[in-house]
Design a protein around this motif. Structure first.
Motif, PDB file in Angstrom:
ATOM      1  N   HIS A   6     -60.746  33.184   2.995  1.00 49.81           N
ATOM      2  CA  HIS A   6     -61.398  32.141   2.192  1.00 49.81           C
ATOM      3  C   HIS A   6     -61.382  30.812   2.966  1.00 49.81           C
ATOM      4  O   HIS A   6     -62.070  30.719   3.968  1.00 49.81           O
ATOM      5  CB  HIS A   6     -60.744  32.053   0.814  1.00 49.81           C
TER       6      HIS A   6
ATOM      7  N   HIS B  51     -58.054  19.868  -1.531  1.00 50.30           N
ATOM      8  CA  HIS B  51     -58.264  19.479  -2.932  1.00 50.30           C
ATOM      9  C   HIS B  51     -57.524  20.451  -3.829  1.00 50.30           C
ATOM     10  O   HIS B  51     -56.825  21.343  -3.332  1.00 50.30           O
ATOM     11  CB  HIS B  51     -59.748  19.356  -3.274  1.00 50.30           C
TER      12      HIS B  51
ATOM     13  N   ASP C 204     -58.704  27.900  -5.712  1.00 52.82           N
ATOM     14  CA  ASP C 204     -58.949  28.689  -4.496  1.00 52.82           C
ATOM     15  C   ASP C 204     -58.579  27.922  -3.216  1.00 52.82           C
ATOM     16  O   ASP C 204     -58.867  28.385  -2.105  1.00 52.82           O
ATOM     17  CB  ASP C 204     -60.406  29.181  -4.442  1.00 52.82           C
ATOM     18  N   HIS C 205     -57.912  26.759  -3.397  1.00 53.42           N
ATOM     19  CA  HIS C 205     -57.411  25.967  -2.245  1.00 53.42           C
ATOM     20  C   HIS C 205     -55.940  25.581  -2.449  1.00 53.42           C
ATOM     21  O   HIS C 205     -55.111  25.764  -1.578  1.00 53.42           O
ATOM     22  CB  HIS C 205     -58.283  24.717  -2.038  1.00 53.42           C
TER      23      HIS C 205
ATOM     24  N   ASP D 132     -63.943  22.029   0.910  1.00 50.99           N
ATOM     25  CA  ASP D 132     -65.181  22.286   0.174  1.00 50.99           C
ATOM     26  C   ASP D 132     -66.011  21.015   0.243  1.00 50.99           C
ATOM     27  O   ASP D 132     -65.557  19.944  -0.170  1.00 50.99           O
ATOM     28  CB  ASP D 132     -64.881  22.580  -1.304  1.00 50.99           C
TER      29      ASP D 132
ATOM     30  N   HIS E 295     -65.091  30.219   3.556  1.00 48.90           N
ATOM     31  CA  HIS E 295     -65.547  30.083   2.164  1.00 48.90           C
ATOM     32  C   HIS E 295     -66.825  30.890   1.914  1.00 48.90           C
ATOM     33  O   HIS E 295     -67.806  30.398   1.377  1.00 48.90           O
ATOM     34  CB  HIS E 295     -65.765  28.584   1.823  1.00 48.90           C
TER      35      HIS E 295
HETATM   36 MN    MN Z   1     -63.513  26.353  -2.992  1.00 56.07          MN
END
Ligand code: MN
Ligand code: NI
Length: 225
Positions: free
Chosen positions: A8, A48, A52-53, A138, A188
């Motif tokens: 990711h 951030h 998913d981070h 992102d 990503h």
């Molecule tokens: Mn993301």
């Protein structure tokens, strides 16, 4: 140094004495198979607070004693969860025993999994052992990427290409033009159906349109820089 792709947007950087995790989304990441207990982790850097981070940042910091460095509001949120954290802000150099980072503008949003807004999202520009690595986090395509290319001269640009939540592959080709790195690494994409991308097509286009070499990393691939 070694740059390992976890999956990711998650990367692990290993230097002689330190281990740096960026956006450690491991548990619940369908493409990740990374045992943080088997690696030295001294620092965690966050772009951030989306799940998913932000991922496993708190449990990993608790277990390893690693310090989380993030934008001021997110760092304060982490401190309240009982881990060591360091709040930084956009544009300033933050020094570490292993090099330095700058948080730079990203165009996106940033709230924690429990819905708290915790400052703006960022990209992370790292200088380690003479190499300059830009992890975009992102972001959409935005004109600061041109400034970052002109002023900070990244050697390696790690860019989101999955579309829907971030820039897509076509914009990532333009971002690569603006950043003019030697190496571009896509991230990503393909973690979930909604961010599926034809990555061979991206590689072909970016290598025709720019001078960058595109390295497609699969989870657990390691690049020595
Ligand atoms: Mn993301
Ligand atoms: Ni996000």
């Amino acid at each position: 140094m070694e740059l390992q792709f976890i999956g990711h947007s998650s990367f692990y950087i290993k230097t002689a004495e330190h281990g740096i995790l960026i956006d450690p989304f491991i548990e619940g990441n369908p493409v990740a198979d990374f045992d943080f207990n088997a690696h030295k982790i001294t620092d965690i850097l966050l772009t951030h607070a989306h799940a998913d981070h932000f991922g496993d940042a708190i449990p990993i910091a608790k277990k390893t004693g690693a310090t989380i460095t993030a934008i001021f509001e997110l760092a304060n949120y982490c401190a309240k969860k009982g881990v060591k954290s360091q709040g930084a802000n956009i544009g300033g150099r933050v020094k570490f025993p292993w090099g330095s980072i700058r948080l730079l503008n990203a165009v996106h949003s940033s709230s924690t999994p429990d819905g708290e807004y915790v400052g703006p999202p960022v990209s992370i520009f790292l200088e380690i052992e003479g190499k300059k690595i830009f992890h975009a986090g992102d972001t959409s395509l935005h004109s600061d990427l041109k400034m970052i290319g002109d002023v900070y001269l990244p050697d390696v640009a790690i860019l989101p290409v999955g579309d829907f939540y971030t820039m897509g592959a076509e914009e990532a080709v333009i971002a690569t033009k603006w950043l003019y790195p030697e190496i571009v690494i896509p991230m990503h994409f393909n973690t979930f159906d909604v961010i599926s991308a034809d990555i061979a097509k991206f590689k072909k286009k970016v290598e025709v349109d720019t001078s960058a070499k595109c390295i497609i990393m699969n989870p657990n691939d390691v690049l020595t820089l």
